[in-house]
Structure formats: C-alpha cells, structure tokens
Design a protein around this motif. Structure first.
Motif, PDB file in Angstrom:
ATOM      1  N   ASN A  88       0.838  -1.212   0.000  1.00 23.32           N
ATOM      2  CA  ASN A  88       0.000   0.000   0.000  1.00 23.32           C
ATOM      3  C   ASN A  88       0.866   1.251   0.000  1.00 23.32           C
ATOM      4  O   ASN A  88       0.566   2.232  -0.687  1.00 23.32           O
ATOM      5  CB  ASN A  88      -0.935  -0.001   1.209  1.00 23.32           C
ATOM      6  N   LEU A  89       1.952   1.198   0.793  1.00 25.04           N
ATOM      7  CA  LEU A  89       2.851   2.352   0.866  1.00 25.04           C
ATOM      8  C   LEU A  89       3.434   2.662  -0.525  1.00 25.04           C
ATOM      9  O   LEU A  89       3.458   3.812  -0.972  1.00 25.04           O
ATOM     10  CB  LEU A  89       3.964   2.029   1.874  1.00 25.04           C
ATOM     11  N   VAL A  90       3.870   1.611  -1.217  1.00 26.39           N
ATOM     12  CA  VAL A  90       4.483   1.827  -2.532  1.00 26.39           C
ATOM     13  C   VAL A  90       3.438   2.308  -3.536  1.00 26.39           C
ATOM     14  O   VAL A  90       3.676   3.264  -4.298  1.00 26.39           O
ATOM     15  CB  VAL A  90       5.167   0.538  -3.043  1.00 26.39           C
ATOM     16  N   ALA A  91       2.272   1.661  -3.533  1.00 25.07           N
ATOM     17  CA  ALA A  91       1.229   2.056  -4.497  1.00 25.07           C
ATOM     18  C   ALA A  91       0.866   3.525  -4.296  1.00 25.07           C
ATOM     19  O   ALA A  91       0.766   4.301  -5.256  1.00 25.07           O
ATOM     20  CB  ALA A  91       0.002   1.162  -4.333  1.00 25.07           C
ATOM     21  N   ASN A  92       0.730   3.906  -3.041  1.00 19.55           N
ATOM     22  CA  ASN A  92       0.420   5.302  -2.727  1.00 19.55           C
ATOM     23  C   ASN A  92       1.566   6.225  -3.155  1.00 19.55           C
ATOM     24  O   ASN A  92       1.346   7.296  -3.738  1.00 19.55           O
ATOM     25  CB  ASN A  92       0.184   5.406  -1.217  1.00 19.55           C
ATOM     26  N   GLY A  93       2.774   5.791  -2.890  1.00 21.71           N
ATOM     27  CA  GLY A  93       3.945   6.626  -3.187  1.00 21.71           C
ATOM     28  C   GLY A  93       4.207   6.796  -4.667  1.00 21.71           C
ATOM     29  O   GLY A  93       4.813   7.777  -5.088  1.00 21.71           O
ATOM     30  N   LEU A  94       3.774   5.811  -5.455  1.00 17.04           N
ATOM     31  CA  LEU A  94       4.002   5.911  -6.903  1.00 17.04           C
ATOM     32  C   LEU A  94       2.871   6.638  -7.614  1.00 17.04           C
ATOM     33  O   LEU A  94       2.998   6.954  -8.809  1.00 17.04           O
ATOM     34  CB  LEU A  94       4.179   4.510  -7.517  1.00 17.04           C
ATOM     35  N   ALA A  95       1.787   6.933  -6.891  1.00 16.74           N
ATOM     36  CA  ALA A  95       0.626   7.583  -7.529  1.00 16.74           C
ATOM     37  C   ALA A  95       1.014   8.839  -8.322  1.00 16.74           C
ATOM     38  O   ALA A  95       0.543   9.024  -9.448  1.00 16.74           O
ATOM     39  CB  ALA A  95      -0.448   7.898  -6.486  1.00 16.74           C
ATOM     40  N   PRO A  96       1.899   9.703  -7.773  1.00 18.12           N
ATOM     41  CA  PRO A  96       2.224  10.911  -8.531  1.00 18.12           C
ATOM     42  C   PRO A  96       2.882  10.619  -9.885  1.00 18.12           C
ATOM     43  O   PRO A  96       2.881  11.471 -10.777  1.00 18.12           O
ATOM     44  CB  PRO A  96       3.208  11.659  -7.615  1.00 18.12           C
ATOM     45  N   ARG A  97       3.456   9.429 -10.041  1.00 17.70           N
ATOM     46  CA  ARG A  97       4.096   9.074 -11.310  1.00 17.70           C
ATOM     47  C   ARG A  97       3.102   8.536 -12.336  1.00 17.70           C
ATOM     48  O   ARG A  97       3.452   8.356 -13.498  1.00 17.70           O
ATOM     49  CB  ARG A  97       5.096   7.928 -11.074  1.00 17.70           C
ATOM     50  N   LEU A  98       1.892   8.174 -11.861  1.00 16.49           N
ATOM     51  CA  LEU A  98       0.948   7.478 -12.745  1.00 16.49           C
ATOM     52  C   LEU A  98      -0.072   8.443 -13.330  1.00 16.49           C
ATOM     53  O   LEU A  98      -0.506   9.385 -12.672  1.00 16.49           O
ATOM     54  CB  LEU A  98       0.219   6.374 -11.962  1.00 16.49           C
ATOM     55  N   GLN A  99      -0.434   8.164 -14.570  1.00 17.87           N
ATOM     56  CA  GLN A  99      -1.510   8.957 -15.165  1.00 17.87           C
ATOM     57  C   GLN A  99      -2.424   8.076 -15.998  1.00 17.87           C
ATOM     58  O   GLN A  99      -2.142   6.888 -16.195  1.00 17.87           O
ATOM     59  CB  GLN A  99      -0.943  10.111 -15.971  1.00 17.87           C
ATOM     60  N   SER A 100      -3.488   8.690 -16.459  1.00 16.31           N
ATOM     61  CA  SER A 100      -4.509   7.951 -17.185  1.00 16.31           C
ATOM     62  C   SER A 100      -3.891   7.157 -18.345  1.00 16.31           C
ATOM     63  O   SER A 100      -3.075   7.692 -19.101  1.00 16.31           O
ATOM     64  CB  SER A 100      -5.540   8.957 -17.707  1.00 16.31           C
ATOM     65  N   GLY A 101      -4.271   5.894 -18.453  1.00 15.61           N
ATOM     66  CA  GLY A 101      -3.781   5.051 -19.548  1.00 15.61           C
ATOM     67  C   GLY A 101      -2.525   4.269 -19.190  1.00 15.61           C
ATOM     68  O   GLY A 101      -2.169   3.300 -19.871  1.00 15.61           O
ATOM     69  N   ASP A 102      -1.843   4.657 -18.095  1.00 12.33           N
ATOM     70  CA  ASP A 102      -0.657   3.888 -17.687  1.00 12.33           C
ATOM     71  C   ASP A 102      -1.091   2.482 -17.246  1.00 12.33           C
ATOM     72  O   ASP A 102      -2.238   2.280 -16.829  1.00 12.33           O
ATOM     73  CB  ASP A 102       0.043   4.579 -16.503  1.00 12.33           C
ATOM     74  N   LEU A 150       2.663  -8.303 -23.176  1.00 14.33           N
ATOM     75  CA  LEU A 150       1.935  -7.254 -22.427  1.00 14.33           C
ATOM     76  C   LEU A 150       2.800  -6.020 -22.165  1.00 14.33           C
ATOM     77  O   LEU A 150       2.291  -4.938 -21.903  1.00 14.33           O
ATOM     78  CB  LEU A 150       1.435  -7.810 -21.086  1.00 14.33           C
ATOM     79  N   LEU A 151       4.118  -6.202 -22.190  1.00 12.38           N
ATOM     80  CA  LEU A 151       5.005  -5.055 -21.931  1.00 12.38           C
ATOM     81  C   LEU A 151       4.906  -4.055 -23.073  1.00 12.38           C
ATOM     82  O   LEU A 151       4.987  -4.428 -24.242  1.00 12.38           O
ATOM     83  CB  LEU A 151       6.465  -5.522 -21.829  1.00 12.38           C
ATOM     84  N   ASN A 152       4.705  -2.797 -22.733  1.00 10.34           N
ATOM     85  CA  ASN A 152       4.665  -1.755 -23.766  1.00 10.34           C
ATOM     86  C   ASN A 152       5.016  -0.416 -23.130  1.00 10.34           C
ATOM     87  O   ASN A 152       5.310  -0.348 -21.937  1.00 10.34           O
ATOM     88  CB  ASN A 152       3.282  -1.724 -24.450  1.00 10.34           C
ATOM     89  N   GLU A 153       4.958   0.631 -23.935  1.00 12.79           N
ATOM     90  CA  GLU A 153       5.429   1.935 -23.406  1.00 12.79           C
ATOM     91  C   GLU A 153       4.509   2.502 -22.322  1.00 12.79           C
ATOM     92  O   GLU A 153       4.890   3.407 -21.580  1.00 12.79           O
ATOM     93  CB  GLU A 153       5.680   2.956 -24.536  1.00 12.79           C
ATOM     94  N   ARG A 154       3.296   1.942 -22.186  1.00 11.02           N
ATOM     95  CA  ARG A 154       2.401   2.418 -21.124  1.00 11.02           C
ATOM     96  C   ARG A 154       2.660   1.694 -19.792  1.00 11.02           C
ATOM     97  O   ARG A 154       2.168   2.098 -18.756  1.00 11.02           O
ATOM     98  CB  ARG A 154       0.928   2.218 -21.542  1.00 11.02           C
ATOM     99  N   THR A 155       3.401   0.585 -19.854  1.00 12.11           N
ATOM    100  CA  THR A 155       3.649  -0.183 -18.620  1.00 12.11           C
ATOM    101  C   THR A 155       4.576   0.616 -17.701  1.00 12.11           C
ATOM    102  O   THR A 155       5.706   0.931 -18.074  1.00 12.11           O
ATOM    103  CB  THR A 155       4.318  -1.548 -18.936  1.00 12.11           C
ATOM    104  N   LYS A 156       4.091   0.915 -16.510  1.00 10.54           N
ATOM    105  CA  LYS A 156       4.893   1.744 -15.584  1.00 10.54           C
ATOM    106  C   LYS A 156       5.365   0.958 -14.364  1.00 10.54           C
ATOM    107  O   LYS A 156       6.364   1.309 -13.755  1.00 10.54           O
ATOM    108  CB  LYS A 156       4.059   2.966 -15.118  1.00 10.54           C
ATOM    109  N   VAL A 157       4.609  -0.078 -14.007  1.00 11.47           N
ATOM    110  CA  VAL A 157       4.944  -0.841 -12.789  1.00 11.47           C
ATOM    111  C   VAL A 157       4.748  -2.330 -13.072  1.00 11.47           C
ATOM    112  O   VAL A 157       3.779  -2.717 -13.740  1.00 11.47           O
ATOM    113  CB  VAL A 157       4.015  -0.438 -11.604  1.00 11.47           C
ATOM    114  N   LEU A 158       5.667  -3.140 -12.566  1.00  9.25           N
ATOM    115  CA  LEU A 158       5.491  -4.599 -12.550  1.00  9.25           C
ATOM    116  C   LEU A 158       5.510  -5.019 -11.090  1.00  9.25           C
ATOM    117  O   LEU A 158       6.507  -4.810 -10.396  1.00  9.25           O
ATOM    118  CB  LEU A 158       6.633  -5.288 -13.311  1.00  9.25           C
ATOM    119  N   ALA A 159       4.393  -5.582 -10.608  1.00  2.23           N
ATOM    120  CA  ALA A 159       4.289  -5.999  -9.204  1.00  2.23           C
ATOM    121  C   ALA A 159       3.965  -7.485  -9.177  1.00  2.23           C
ATOM    122  O   ALA A 159       2.886  -7.903  -9.610  1.00  2.23           O
ATOM    123  CB  ALA A 159       3.202  -5.193  -8.495  1.00  2.23           C
ATOM    124  N   VAL A 160       4.891  -8.290  -8.683  1.00  8.12           N
ATOM    125  CA  VAL A 160       4.745  -9.740  -8.849  1.00  8.12           C
ATOM    126  C   VAL A 160       5.196 -10.486  -7.598  1.00  8.12           C
ATOM    127  O   VAL A 160       6.144 -10.073  -6.923  1.00  8.12           O
ATOM    128  CB  VAL A 160       5.534 -10.186 -10.122  1.00  8.12           C
TER     129      VAL A 160
END
Ligand code: C6P
Length: 417
Positions: free
Chosen positions: A111-125, A171-181
């Motif tokens: 949750n901490l990481v998802a919240n912290g990365l929010a500023p990096r994410l935008q629509s379509g990412d 699935l990897l493309n230029e819109r992929t911003k995070v891989l969480a596995v």
C-alpha cells in the motif's frame, strides 16, 4: 516419531529436524487429543525460542520509546531496534539501512508503494500484476488506478500454475509503468522467475515490486543481485512476530515518494506554515514503531542464519516430493499448482468433498491446514473453484507428518466423499 532427519546429498549433512523442533515449543502440544501437525505455515509460521526470548528480554531489560535519546533505556531500545534494521539489511543484502522501512507487514508495504508511486501514474498507464497474486498485491494497485486513471493488467498463468512468459513479453509496452509480482505464490507454491522478469522490466524503465511474503520463509533474497526497486515481506511468515514487516526500496525512489502517513517521527520540522519530512527511512515511519517486534524479527533472521540453508532447502524439497508421491493414494485428489519450481506447498481438492470440510475433519485429527480462497480470488476463478485445501510445510515439518496428513485424507475420503 521416526524418520525425522532428512538426508541431503551424500556430501551434505542432514537437517537435524528433531533438534529444530525442540526450538519451537508450540509444536510439542496435543490438539483435539492428537499430537499437533502444523501444516499452515503459509498463513503464519511458528516462532522459535530465540524469538520469544529476544522479545521477552527486550521488555524485561530495555523497553522505552526509540529515537528520543533522553535516557539509558531509550538508548538501549534504540540500539536494539536499529540493530534489527541492520540485521534485515544484511539478510536482504540491501546497500543501506536507509532503504529498510518497517511496516506492519507485506500488505502495508505494498500500500505504501502504491500510494507513493501515484504521482508518477496517469490515465492510460498500466500496472502489470499476475493472475496468481494475493489480494495484497492487487487491491492497492486497483485503488491507485482508480485515483490516477491507470489500469491493472494481469499476466495469465498456465494450468500448471506457471506464468505465461510469452504473454508477459507481449503485455510489456510503453504504457507499462509498474510490474508488481509475487516471488512465490501462496496458493500454488510456484517460484516465479523474478530475476528474468525484473531484467525485462528494467530494460524498459518499468518500476518493479516483488511481494516476497511467501519466499522469505524458504529463501534469502539478494535485492542488489535481483535489482528490484521494491521487495516486501512479513515477519510472521518467516518465524518472527506478527505486527511487523519490511519494505525494501531503492533510496532514489523512496526519496522521491511522498510520505505514507503523517505524525511524529516522520517529520524534520513542523509549523502551521510548512512541515518538512525526516530523512530515510524515518520519513515512512510515522508514530511509535513496533519495537519489540523489530527485535523479534531480527532474532528470527539470526535463527535462520544459524541453520544450514542448503540442508533446509533439501529437507523442504523432500517433504514436497513425499507429498506428491502420496497424492495417488487418495482417490479423487488433485493438486492445483504443479509448477516445476515450487516451495513445499500443496493446494488440493478431493472429488466430492468441500475444502472447508476437509479442514475441519483434519483439525479433529490434530492436523492444521488452511482452506478457502487464500485471498487469491482471481486465481480461484481461473481454476474454476471456490477454494482449495492447502497444506504448507516448513523446515520443522517431518516426513512422518506428511504421511499422517495423507493417512488422514485417505480416511476422510473413504468415509465422507
Ligand atoms: N498470505 C496466506 O495464508 P500480510 O497479511 O500483510 O502479512 O501478508 C499478505 C500476503 C501478501 N502476499 C502473499 C503472497 C501472501 O501470501 C500474503 C499472506 C496468507 O496465504 C494469509 S491470507
């Protein structure tokens, strides 16, 4: 009990399971009139005396609040607490203790990481997860996706419970911003090829998070060798206390992320005009931390470090082999998750029996397993089952206990299926 020692290879000493079991007092009790057979380690593992003693000693001799520096007990508590952070750093081979954040567990870390990365994410990412994730590595991303307009995309799994690597690549493309596995699946036991996945992600500048909750009881990850950006785990699954976990994060990303919670400890200076943040790792540690629990986790890591890792892995794989060999002895039993690379976990169903009935009937025999969806509903949907029964083994389990599980399952199958 017989056959407690599991030979490794001809050249390696066997793990002395009998001696190890004496380190875990809870294991020597009777449950429902039968010797306890604890096979629910994936949910939470038991604690060695070394952990119980470390926490007891902390409370008897050192307890005070940390980082206040006003008196001797405060100094003792701070040095035990920060010493535990250094132990975690060493365990993960992180470059610095600045990169080791205490959390309540894996869930809070993600949750901490998802919240912290929010500023990096935008629509379509796009945020790539896998079909086999625990809800803890799905829902926080869905929540941040809702806020930012990003999408959460699952990498499919094969019927055997391995990741579809071709699909991952496509699935990897230029819109992929995070891989969480997940490093290891809690349901299937599958060990994912995280080094290769991270490597592919890195080539494209994708941020990587590894959910190590089910890996650290079995392996010692090297975060620098893996080169992941984040690695999260819980203490209680790796023989430490509940209520504490760890987020490893690369310092340049942690520096850039906003704090997760506000309060004491995480600030440098507070005024009504402007508040500034503390340095790493404290920026992410608002409020009085779980001090005794950190000390207990440090003791769990030291305890694991005192065991022969290779012998432990060999003993665990012997448990899995024995369990797989015995599946045919129970008519209608089917294992869900038959990946080549697995930790000793078997999720299964038995024709004509509901998983929760299997759990209840085993409990009457003193055998503890987990049943249900295991917080992995999308994976249950993939297999078309409402839930499974799951036996998850640790290095303190014996071949004899595996056999007791199957003897009990045979009986249940005969009487109730
Ligand atoms: N899985 C299980 O029985 P917490 O609750 O934060 O300590 O861990 C959450 C979590 C995250 N990822 C994975 C892969 C997990 O297995 C778990 C916890 C337990 O499988 C309880 S649902």
């Amino acid at each position: 009990m017989t056959d407690l020692s599991v030979a490794n290879t001809a050249n390696q000493p066997a793990l002395d399971v009998e001696a190890i079991r004496r380190d875990f007092p809870i294991l020597s009790q009777q449950v429902n009139g039968k010797p306890l057979v604890y096979l629910d380690n994936g949910a939470s593992a038991q604690k060695p005396v070394a952990v119980l003693d470390a926490m007891d000693r902390y409370y008897r001799e050192m307890h005070s609040n940390v980082h206040r520096g006003a008196h001797t007990l405060g100094d003792r508590a701070t040095s035990a607490f920060e010493g535990a952070r250094e132990t975690v750093r060493g365990f993960l081979n992180a470059a610095s203790t600045r990169e080791i954040i205490w959390t309540r567990g894996t869930t809070e870390a993600i949750n901490l990481v998802a919240n912290g990365l929010a500023p990096r994410l935008q629509s379509g990412d796009e945020i790539l997860v896998t079909q086999m994730e625990h809800h803890a590595n799905i829902v926080p991303w869905q929540m941040v996706a809702e806020r930012t307009g990003a999408k959460v995309i699952p990498i499919p799994v094969t019927p055997a419970g391995e990741l579809e690597l071709d699909s991952f690549h496509s699935l990897l493309n230029e819109r992929t911003k995070v891989l969480a596995v997940a490093h290891v699946s809690n349901v299937l036991g599958t060990v994912n090829p995280i080094a290769a996945l991270i490597n592919e992600a890195k080539k494209r500048g994708i941020i990587t998070l590894v959910d190590g909750a089910q890996a650290v009881p079995h392996y010692q990850p090297d975060v620098q060798a893996l080169d992941c950006d984040f690695y999260a785990f819980s203490s209680h699954k790796m023989f430490g206390p509940t209520g504490i976990g760890v987020l490893y994060g690369k310092s340049h990303l942690l520096e850039e992320m906003p704090p997760y919670q506000g309060g004491g400890e995480m600030i440098e200076r507070v005024s009504f005009e402007r508040t500034t943040w503390n340095t790493l790792p404290y920026k992410f540690e608002a409020g009085t931390p779980a001090i005794a629990e950190a000390v207990g986790l440090g003791a769990a890591i030291d305890y694991l470090g005192s065991l022969d890792r290779k012998a432990m892995e060999a003993a665990e794989s012997a448990l899995l082999i024995r369990a797989n060999d015995l599946v045919e002895s129970v008519p209608g039993m089917e294992i869900i998750g038959t990946a080549t690379d697995k930790v000793p976990v078997i999720s299964f169903k038995i024709a004509g029996l509901h998983p929760s009935d299997i759990g209840t009937l085993l409990d009457q025999q003193g055998i503890a397993i987990r049943t249900g969806h295991h917080c992995a509903m999308p994976l249950m949907d993939f297999y078309g089952v409402p839930g499974t029964a799951r036996a998850s083994f640790a290095f303190y389990n014996t071949l004899n206990e595996v056999e007791q599980l199957f003897t009990a399952l045979q009986k249940i199958q005969r009487l109730f299926a």
